[in-house]
Scaffold this motif. Sequence first.
Motif, mmCIF file in Angstrom:
data_model
loop_
_atom_site.group_PDB
_atom_site.id
_atom_site.type_symbol
_atom_site.label_atom_id
_atom_site.label_comp_id
_atom_site.label_asym_id
_atom_site.label_seq_id
_atom_site.Cartn_x
_atom_site.Cartn_y
_atom_site.Cartn_z
ATOM 1 N N HIS A 1 -29.048 4.600 3.405
ATOM 2 C CA HIS A 1 -30.212 5.605 2.780
ATOM 3 C C HIS A 1 -27.972 5.564 1.234
ATOM 4 C CE1 HIS A 1 -32.445 6.904 4.486
ATOM 5 N NE2 HIS A 1 -31.641 6.191 5.725
ATOM 6 N N PRO A 2 -28.259 4.869 0.247
ATOM 7 C CA PRO A 2 -27.212 4.303 -0.867
ATOM 8 C C PRO A 2 -27.498 6.142 -1.822
ATOM 9 C CG PRO A 2 -28.621 3.469 -1.603
ATOM 10 C CD PRO A 2 -28.486 2.911 0.574
ATOM 11 N N PHE A 3 -26.363 7.103 -2.414
ATOM 12 C CA PHE A 3 -26.363 7.509 -2.918
ATOM 13 C C PHE A 3 -27.179 6.224 -4.900
ATOM 14 C CE2 PHE A 3 -23.340 9.726 -1.030
ATOM 15 C CZ PHE A 3 -23.842 10.685 -0.620
ATOM 16 N N GLU A 4 -28.370 7.024 -5.155
ATOM 17 C CA GLU A 4 -28.517 6.448 -6.324
ATOM 18 C C GLU A 4 -28.763 7.437 -7.860
ATOM 19 O OE1 GLU A 4 -30.294 2.859 -6.405
ATOM 20 O OE2 GLU A 4 -30.777 3.215 -4.178
ATOM 21 N N SER A 5 -28.440 6.620 -9.169
ATOM 22 C CA SER A 5 -28.453 7.240 -9.788
ATOM 23 C C SER A 5 -29.329 7.981 -10.307
ATOM 24 C CB SER A 5 -28.511 5.949 -11.448
ATOM 25 O OG SER A 5 -29.451 5.360 -11.085
ATOM 26 N N LEU A 6 -29.457 9.375 -11.148
ATOM 27 C CA LEU A 6 -30.405 10.232 -11.078
ATOM 28 C C LEU A 6 -30.355 10.302 -13.082
ATOM 29 C CD1 LEU A 6 -29.330 13.474 -9.506
ATOM 30 C CD2 LEU A 6 -31.052 11.538 -8.229
ATOM 31 N N PRO A 7 -31.612 10.663 -13.510
ATOM 32 C CA PRO A 7 -32.900 10.966 -12.780
ATOM 33 C C PRO A 7 -33.402 10.144 -11.885
ATOM 34 C CG PRO A 7 -32.945 11.522 -15.241
ATOM 35 C CD PRO A 7 -31.602 10.748 -14.829
ATOM 36 N N ARG A 8 -33.701 10.817 -11.053
ATOM 37 C CA ARG A 8 -34.539 10.144 -9.660
ATOM 38 C C ARG A 8 -35.606 9.139 -10.013
ATOM 39 N NH1 ARG A 8 -35.296 13.374 -4.084
ATOM 40 N NH2 ARG A 8 -36.720 11.360 -2.839
ATOM 41 N N GLN A 9 -35.770 7.690 -9.415
ATOM 42 C CA GLN A 9 -36.686 7.595 -9.698
ATOM 43 C C GLN A 9 -37.601 7.317 -8.234
ATOM 44 O OE1 GLN A 9 -36.959 6.024 -12.876
ATOM 45 N NE2 GLN A 9 -35.673 7.212 -13.307
ATOM 46 N N SER A 10 -36.853 7.493 -7.137
ATOM 47 C CA SER A 10 -38.003 7.353 -5.621
ATOM 48 C C SER A 10 -39.052 8.031 -5.488
ATOM 49 C CB SER A 10 -36.732 6.882 -4.911
ATOM 50 O OG SER A 10 -36.237 8.226 -4.256
ATOM 51 N N PRO A 11 -39.873 8.453 -5.202
ATOM 52 C CA PRO A 11 -41.057 9.869 -4.840
ATOM 53 C C PRO A 11 -40.627 10.558 -4.319
ATOM 54 C CG PRO A 11 -41.748 7.842 -3.819
ATOM 55 C CD PRO A 11 -40.584 7.383 -4.374
ATOM 56 N N SER A 12 -40.919 11.468 -5.366
ATOM 57 C CA SER A 12 -39.943 13.498 -4.435
ATOM 58 C C SER A 12 -41.654 14.023 -3.941
ATOM 59 C CB SER A 12 -39.621 13.150 -5.316
ATOM 60 O OG SER A 12 -39.219 14.728 -5.192
ATOM 61 N N MET A 13 -41.048 14.835 -3.278
ATOM 62 C CA MET A 13 -41.900 16.082 -3.034
ATOM 63 C C MET A 13 -42.211 17.192 -3.773
ATOM 64 S SD MET A 13 -41.773 17.051 1.151
ATOM 65 C CE MET A 13 -42.687 18.227 1.366
ATOM 66 N N ILE A 14 -41.630 16.954 -5.408
ATOM 67 C CA ILE A 14 -41.333 18.354 -6.660
ATOM 68 C C ILE A 14 -41.812 16.999 -7.479
ATOM 69 C CG2 ILE A 14 -40.110 19.950 -7.667
ATOM 70 C CD1 ILE A 14 -39.958 20.635 -4.690
ATOM 71 N N ASP A 15 -42.798 17.242 -8.127
ATOM 72 C CA ASP A 15 -43.002 17.154 -9.396
ATOM 73 C C ASP A 15 -42.213 17.349 -11.019
ATOM 74 O OD1 ASP A 15 -45.672 16.175 -10.513
ATOM 75 O OD2 ASP A 15 -45.461 17.182 -11.896
ATOM 76 N N ALA A 16 -42.326 15.591 -11.513
ATOM 77 C CA ALA A 16 -41.568 16.197 -12.565
ATOM 78 C C ALA A 16 -41.880 17.329 -13.815
ATOM 79 C CB ALA A 16 -42.039 14.959 -13.242
ATOM 80 N N SER A 17 -43.057 17.618 -13.576
ATOM 81 C CA SER A 17 -43.304 18.799 -13.838
ATOM 82 C C SER A 17 -42.405 20.153 -13.425
ATOM 83 C CB SER A 17 -44.631 18.985 -13.957
ATOM 84 O OG SER A 17 -45.304 19.537 -12.904
ATOM 85 N N GLN A 18 -42.140 20.010 -12.682
ATOM 86 C CA GLN A 18 -40.842 20.846 -11.866
ATOM 87 C C GLN A 18 -39.988 21.053 -12.120
ATOM 88 O OE1 GLN A 18 -44.206 23.303 -8.070
ATOM 89 N NE2 GLN A 18 -43.148 25.145 -9.972
ATOM 90 N N ARG A 19 -39.103 19.782 -12.658
ATOM 91 C CA ARG A 19 -38.184 19.564 -12.622
ATOM 92 C C ARG A 19 -37.561 19.386 -13.987
ATOM 93 N NH1 ARG A 19 -35.705 15.163 -8.831
ATOM 94 N NH2 ARG A 19 -37.014 15.108 -7.047
ATOM 95 N N GLY A 20 -36.119 20.031 -14.250
ATOM 96 C CA GLY A 20 -34.810 19.981 -14.638
ATOM 97 C C GLY A 20 -35.074 20.636 -16.209
ATOM 98 N N LYS A 21 -35.457 22.113 -14.888
ATOM 99 C CA LYS A 21 -35.533 23.683 -15.857
ATOM 100 C C LYS A 21 -34.490 24.832 -15.385
ATOM 101 C CE LYS A 21 -40.271 22.587 -16.378
ATOM 102 N NZ LYS A 21 -41.714 22.630 -16.866
#
Length: 598
Positions: free
Chosen positions: A168-188
């Motif tokens: 489970h390596p640390f990946e660069s952000l913004p996240r590209q893998s699936p997430s339970m938090i929708d993109a519309s509620q990210r980055g605010k």
Amino acid sequence: MMEVMQRPRVPVASLPAGIPNVPTFDGEGTLDAGKEATVFLKDFAEAIQNKDWSTFGNVFDENSWWRDSLTLTFDKRTLKGKQDIVKAWKTLSETRKPSRFSSQKDDDMIMEAQFVRMAPQLASLNVPFSFTTDAPKTKCIGQFKLVPKDGQWKVWVMTTAVMSLEEHPFESLPRQSPSMIDASQRGKPQAQGLPRVEGVLDAIVIGASSSGISNTIMLDSIGANVAAFDIEPAAGGNWSTKRYENICLHHPAFMIQLPMFPVPREGYPDYLSGRDLTKYFGAAIEKLKLPIFAGIKVVSNVFDEKTNLWNVTVQDVETNKEATLQAKNIVLSNGFLVSHENPKYPDLKDRHFFKGPVEHTTVYRTPGPYKGKDVVIVGSGNSAHDVAHNLALSNAKSVTILQRSPTVLLDFDVIGPMVTMMYDGATPIDTADFLRASLPAAIERDMARGALRLVGWCLRRDAKSAGMVENVSLFGMDSEGEVPGYVTASGHPHLYFSGIVEAGGVVLATGYEIVDLPKRWKETGFLDAKSAGMVENVSLFGMDSEGEVPGYVTASGHPHLYFSGIGFYMCRWIGRYTAIQVIADVAGKFPATYPRSK
């Protein structure tokens, strides 16, 4: 699963000393550090591979140290003495299987072997290395501090730290893998209402200032399903709305940066103000598209032992709407050590007769209420001097600081480089963090004392002089109706107490109370009663007998709760270690930690 055991605090002064005597020796100037390091690391690795614990033990000095951060112990531990270190490695190697020791540079290990003379009687050969472990598979780094003893190099200090989980390596952000938090509620960074979540989160982070954002960055980067909540209408907004207007960090921008998002060079000073911090935090949230929800209060956290899940009730501060979320872990980054909820107020007799403003520094915002007044500041720490500076440049008539006990005053031009020497920008930030936290507390204590003596500071006040003066805090009159020690006859021929100071306004820079947080959280319902009874009282800041802080980052007392927030320059490694523990738990690969002595 972390063990559940309350750990007593001990005075830092009582921790055992550990500075060897290493005077200049023949051949020091021509020492080939790289060659010596290669030979030493090869012998060390072979001893482990061959399970030759006698040879392994022979490389350690009797008065040696091992400081570990989640490698073999999967905990924050400091062990002292050859016997205990050998016992631990022999035991842990059976399951964790340390291997692939290397001095080759890579993204995580960029240090080189070098011989460093720190003082006329102290030097060490510093040997950096990387290695791996199993169960779970981790990538780790380390460093030996070797000293010459009886014709060979011996380990004085060994420091090891986990960098990542291989699966489970640390990946660069913004996240590209699936997430339970929708993109519309990210980055605010501003309030956006309650989250839209279906299913169980891996972690909920409570608090979204420096530590909370750092934890969220690392959890999001490692692939955890995470959401973070902050009661302020803007993440990190407490630095703009709940601190005095002239607050400014005493650490430079490079040192306080968030993981994966350095402070931009343009638009920010080297020493950030409160407003700068809120702006910077907002920029990080937007750029990295973090799942952070401002304007949300976390009302309660109830652990269900049947499901092994937290039921977390959150409330929209503006609308009062509530929702209950489920999470496998909760991460507290909500100012549990220094909080506006815990100001320390001295007992002010006849307070109701005084008509001027009286504010604690947790309340003080601007000098406006003190215009034209003689202001007394009670206390002489950082906040006291910040507020005094703010008032002195305003329309206050006068500013006086009252000091009860000795205060350390240091020349910033001298002490500043000592504090920030790892953080001058020349060393990568993760390497600087590793080096900054590499020494056991007892050694750091003694080396700090030595460094201050070298620059000419006296570390202990004159006991003879202290014993001569009157205790003027015992205010009263003598047989002649005079106040002993005031203005004249202090007891010391060259020390004077100046008497009574008039005040039209008072600012209390008197610090924070130590409170029983588990009791408070139980009574308010923030934690269920059983969970509250399990956790360490992290308000009682201090060190255990190993020199580690009980409950912080690891071993909170509850296996699915983390206290992950303590200071700006620590936020990056705290976020890393918290994320690794959380994802190891989620993956079902959290190993048994090395037991503490009862």
